[in-house]
Scaffold this motif. Structure first.
Motif, mmCIF file in Angstrom:
data_model
loop_
_atom_site.group_PDB
_atom_site.id
_atom_site.type_symbol
_atom_site.label_atom_id
_atom_site.label_comp_id
_atom_site.label_asym_id
_atom_site.label_seq_id
_atom_site.Cartn_x
_atom_site.Cartn_y
_atom_site.Cartn_z
ATOM 1 N N ASP A 162 -6.392 54.229 9.517
ATOM 2 C CA ASP A 162 -6.837 53.154 8.298
ATOM 3 C C ASP A 162 -6.107 52.443 7.769
ATOM 4 O O ASP A 162 -5.188 52.847 6.818
ATOM 5 C CB ASP A 162 -7.369 53.831 7.726
ATOM 6 N N SER B 244 -9.298 46.873 7.669
ATOM 7 C CA SER B 244 -10.527 46.428 8.400
ATOM 8 C C SER B 244 -9.375 46.009 9.793
ATOM 9 O O SER B 244 -8.619 45.184 9.143
ATOM 10 C CB SER B 244 -11.336 46.025 7.885
ATOM 11 N N PRO B 245 -9.781 46.576 10.834
ATOM 12 C CA PRO B 245 -10.477 47.537 11.574
ATOM 13 C C PRO B 245 -9.753 49.121 11.202
ATOM 14 O O PRO B 245 -8.343 49.281 10.715
ATOM 15 C CB PRO B 245 -10.343 46.868 12.673
ATOM 16 N N LEU B 246 -10.757 49.751 11.658
ATOM 17 C CA LEU B 246 -9.688 51.265 12.246
ATOM 18 C C LEU B 246 -9.823 51.829 13.423
ATOM 19 O O LEU B 246 -10.658 50.885 14.060
ATOM 20 C CB LEU B 246 -11.777 52.193 11.497
ATOM 21 N N THR C 129 -14.979 47.690 13.442
ATOM 22 C CA THR C 129 -15.294 46.839 12.002
ATOM 23 C C THR C 129 -15.538 47.124 11.333
ATOM 24 O O THR C 129 -16.853 48.095 11.116
ATOM 25 C CB THR C 129 -15.108 45.587 12.962
ATOM 26 N N ASP C 130 -15.240 46.623 9.717
ATOM 27 C CA ASP C 130 -16.665 46.364 8.278
ATOM 28 C C ASP C 130 -17.404 46.159 8.569
ATOM 29 O O ASP C 130 -17.498 45.027 8.016
ATOM 30 C CB ASP C 130 -15.588 46.862 7.437
ATOM 31 N N ASN D 206 -21.333 48.272 6.336
ATOM 32 C CA ASN D 206 -20.424 49.643 5.301
ATOM 33 C C ASN D 206 -19.990 50.139 6.159
ATOM 34 O O ASN D 206 -20.121 51.738 5.809
ATOM 35 C CB ASN D 206 -21.166 49.454 4.852
ATOM 36 N N LEU E 87 -17.251 50.769 7.406
ATOM 37 C CA LEU E 87 -15.501 51.470 7.484
ATOM 38 C C LEU E 87 -16.108 53.085 6.029
ATOM 39 O O LEU E 87 -15.308 53.258 5.469
ATOM 40 C CB LEU E 87 -14.873 50.622 7.482
ATOM 41 N N GLU E 88 -16.960 51.910 4.865
ATOM 42 C CA GLU E 88 -16.804 52.465 3.689
ATOM 43 C C GLU E 88 -17.865 54.174 4.264
ATOM 44 O O GLU E 88 -17.049 54.977 2.997
ATOM 45 C CB GLU E 88 -18.252 52.248 3.387
ATOM 46 N N ARG F 48 -15.219 56.244 4.960
ATOM 47 C CA ARG F 48 -14.280 56.948 4.364
ATOM 48 C C ARG F 48 -15.001 57.554 2.901
ATOM 49 O O ARG F 48 -13.908 58.683 2.451
ATOM 50 C CB ARG F 48 -13.597 55.764 3.467
#
Length: 307
Positions: free
Chosen positions: A161, A164-166, A184-185, A188, A190-191, A194
């Motif tokens: 992580d 952005s990106p993952l 990519t974010d 949401n 990536l949210e 996480r």
């Protein structure tokens, strides 16, 4: 044994040869080959001629559907040429013609795919308290065109992580070629990842990413292949899509490739993204892409109008 070769060398060579067949399905290869050998013994067959193979597979064609017959042929072929008799039955033209003829009109059932709007609708409307693990599996599976096994074996160490990106690494694949993809974010995503990762219990001893999730909490038990393979059908059921059972574990991989085809991505990129060696496999997704068919139709009509 060659007189110039010691028993030690012959034994080492035999061990090496025995490892040429796929480890996971080795037992299936042995079953297919032993079935063929038993049939040959019953028929007093001494030489594996093309007529012998034709007779064997012709008899089996009565009991197997086309795809299974081809699988049996492939396994017997591998055993004959690699392990036991050094006979290449792929060079028997009449046998190949017969097998192709038995497959006329046969179409393998393929998993249904999820569209971009369906994916977005699930991610935005499904309750995280119940579906967070499903959402993360869906995101990673679609983003990386992942097989079920690849998601099951994914570890926390395989994901970096960087904001952005993952960055996600798939070290072990069916083709033995590692892959890397990013998330990519968008929406949401990536949210969501996480949030799921933050619920990982501190006492978990293994590093598998996906843990069983219920009522907003993760247990220490890793998710198995059956549960992971049901992610697409869970999504389809939530969205009330028809034929939920047709959304199999392969849905995520097929959906990923189809979305790329719909976006106009070329075959080479699709093949590299999903880790396919065969261009033919990747082309199948382009052919089945409604968006791509629409573009072709527009081009054809435009050409007619110009004339």
């Amino acid at each position: 044994m060659n007189n110039c070769e010691s028993e030690e060398i012959v034994e080492a060579a035999n061990i090496a040869i025995s490892n040429l067949l796929p480890t996971k399905s080795r037992s299936l290869y042995d079953i297919a080959y032993n079935r063929f050998k038993k049939w040959c013994a019953e028929k007093n067959v001494q030489v594996y001629s093309e007529n012998v193979l034709l007779a064997y597979f012709s008899e089996n064609a009565k009991n197997y559907k086309s795809s299974t017959l081809w699988a049996q042929y492939s396994m017997v072929k591998s055993c004959l040429i690699i392990i036991y008799d050094n006979i290449d039955i792929s060079k028997f033209p009449k046998l190949i013609a017969f097998l192709k003829r038995t497959g006329d009109g046969y179409q393998a059932k393929k998993s249904k795919i999820l569209t971009k709007s369906e994916i977005d609708r699930f991610l935005s409307s499904a309750d995280d308290k119940e579906f967070l693990m499903i959402k993360v599996g869906l995101i990673l599976g679609i983003a990386g065109a992942c097989r079920t096994d690849e998601l099951v074996n994914l570890t926390v160490d395989d994901i970096e992580d960087v904001g952005s990106p993952l960055i996600v690494k798939i070290p072990k694949t069916k083709t033995k070629i590692p892959r890397i993809f990013v998330v990519t974010d968008v929406e949401n995503m990536l949210e969501l990842f996480r949030k799921y990762l933050s619920l990982r219990p501190p006492h978990v001893k293994h590093k598998r990413l996906f843990l069983y999730y219920k009522a907003g909490k993760c247990s220490s038990q890793p998710v198995g292949k059956n549960t992971m393979g049901k992610i697409p059908s869970v999504v389809a059921s939530y969205l009330k899509l028809p034929d939920v059972a047709c959304y199999t574990g392969h849905c995520l991989r097929r959906s990923s490739a189809t979305l790329l085809a719909d976006a106009g991505v070329d075959i080479t990129t699709i093949k590299r993204h999903a880790g396919w060696k065969s261009t033919t496999v990747a082309e199948g997704y382009v052919e089945n892409s409604i968006e791509n068919k629409t573009k072709i139709a527009n081009q054809v009509l435009r050409e007619k109008q110009q004339h």
